[in-house]
Design an enzyme around this catalytic site. Structure first.
Site, PDB file in Angstrom:
ATOM      1  N   ASN A   9      34.500   6.192 -11.096  1.00 49.79           N
ATOM      2  CA  ASN A   9      34.813   6.570  -9.586  1.00 49.79           C
ATOM      3  C   ASN A   9      34.639   8.042  -9.709  1.00 49.79           C
ATOM      4  O   ASN A   9      35.508   8.771 -10.427  1.00 49.79           O
ATOM      5  CB  ASN A   9      35.957   5.948  -9.090  1.00 49.79           C
ATOM      6  CG  ASN A   9      36.196   6.631  -7.565  1.00 49.79           C
ATOM      7  OD1 ASN A   9      35.293   7.283  -7.241  1.00 49.79           O
ATOM      8  ND2 ASN A   9      37.141   5.915  -7.092  1.00 49.79           N
ATOM      9  N   ARG A  11      35.322  10.108  -7.739  1.00 45.69           N
ATOM     10  CA  ARG A  11      36.483  10.969  -6.980  1.00 45.69           C
ATOM     11  C   ARG A  11      37.647  10.942  -8.056  1.00 45.69           C
ATOM     12  O   ARG A  11      38.679  11.504  -7.614  1.00 45.69           O
ATOM     13  CB  ARG A  11      36.573  10.255  -5.876  1.00 45.69           C
ATOM     14  CG  ARG A  11      35.445  10.253  -4.863  1.00 45.69           C
ATOM     15  CD  ARG A  11      35.859   9.699  -3.460  1.00 45.69           C
ATOM     16  NE  ARG A  11      36.810  10.467  -2.846  1.00 45.69           N
ATOM     17  CZ  ARG A  11      37.704   9.990  -1.905  1.00 45.69           C
ATOM     18  NH1 ARG A  11      37.504   8.738  -1.527  1.00 45.69           N
ATOM     19  NH2 ARG A  11      38.781  10.696  -1.372  1.00 45.69           N
ATOM     20  N   CYS A  12      37.908  10.321  -9.099  1.00 43.83           N
ATOM     21  CA  CYS A  12      38.979   9.861  -9.883  1.00 43.83           C
ATOM     22  C   CYS A  12      38.918  11.130 -10.957  1.00 43.83           C
ATOM     23  O   CYS A  12      37.927  10.923 -11.967  1.00 43.83           O
ATOM     24  CB  CYS A  12      38.988   8.588 -10.418  1.00 43.83           C
ATOM     25  SG  CYS A  12      40.127   8.443 -11.575  1.00 43.83           S
ATOM     26  N   GLY A  13      39.905  11.874 -11.228  1.00 46.01           N
ATOM     27  CA  GLY A  13      40.019  12.963 -12.273  1.00 46.01           C
ATOM     28  C   GLY A  13      40.025  11.946 -13.498  1.00 46.01           C
ATOM     29  O   GLY A  13      39.229  12.693 -14.597  1.00 46.01           O
ATOM     30  N   ARG A  16      36.527  11.042 -14.363  1.00 40.23           N
ATOM     31  CA  ARG A  16      35.692  12.267 -14.740  1.00 40.23           C
ATOM     32  C   ARG A  16      36.025  12.921 -15.959  1.00 40.23           C
ATOM     33  O   ARG A  16      34.823  13.101 -16.896  1.00 40.23           O
ATOM     34  CB  ARG A  16      35.856  13.406 -13.694  1.00 40.23           C
ATOM     35  CG  ARG A  16      35.357  13.130 -12.402  1.00 40.23           C
ATOM     36  CD  ARG A  16      35.107  14.413 -11.338  1.00 40.23           C
ATOM     37  NE  ARG A  16      36.459  14.910 -11.209  1.00 40.23           N
ATOM     38  CZ  ARG A  16      37.189  14.700 -10.332  1.00 40.23           C
ATOM     39  NH1 ARG A  16      37.069  13.760  -9.389  1.00 40.23           N
ATOM     40  NH2 ARG A  16      38.404  15.486 -10.148  1.00 40.23           N
TER      41      ARG A  16
END
Length: 143
Positions: A9, A11-13, A16
């Site tokens: 995802n 948007r997920c740190g 990433r």
């Protein structure tokens, strides 16, 4: 491309950071943005089995849908959980990583190091500035 898959995802740190750690190792994984391309019920069941954890361990409890659907109820079986994830893919925790060394939910992000078929790696700096040192410990090859 390597034989590594990341259910990601963007948007997920944590997700990433895992993706960046894999690339830091010189590997290019297959990236599945599971909110755009959700895994099937059978794929989710297989991912849970491959982690060695119950399906419930892959649920993202912080999501509103978790509470709204009453998924904390321990009486709910895998079929009900799979139905919920199929309807609300955001309930699938991330990042899930599949490599030749195994499958795991990589939280915290440095958990991915045990799954990488290379190493040890030079230090890596996460998005928040935390420095990760790779101790070189890897899982044994899964057969």
């Amino acid at each position: 491309m390597s034989d590594i898959t990341v259910f990601h995802n963007p948007r997920c740190g944590t997700s990433r950071n895992v993706l960046a750690l894999i690339r830091h190792a010189g590997l290019e994984p297959r990236v599945v943005e599971y909110l755009k391309t959700p895994p099937t019920r059978d794929e989710i069941r297989a991912l849970a089995a491959a982690t060695g954890q119950p399906l419930r361990a892959l649920l993202r409890e912080k999501e509103a849908a978790f509470t709204e659907l009453g998924l904390a109820d321990p009486a709910l079986g895998d079929d009900a959980l799979l139905d919920a994830i199929a309807q609300h893919p955001v309930l699938l925790n991330r990042p899930l990583v599949v490599t030749p060394l195994g499958t795991a939910l990589c939280r915290p992000s440095e958990a991915v190091l045990a799954l990488l078929p290379v190493g040890p790696l030079p230090p890596f700096t996460k998005e928040d500035g935390e420095l990760i040192h790779d101790n070189g410990h890897r899982r044994s090859l899964v057969r």
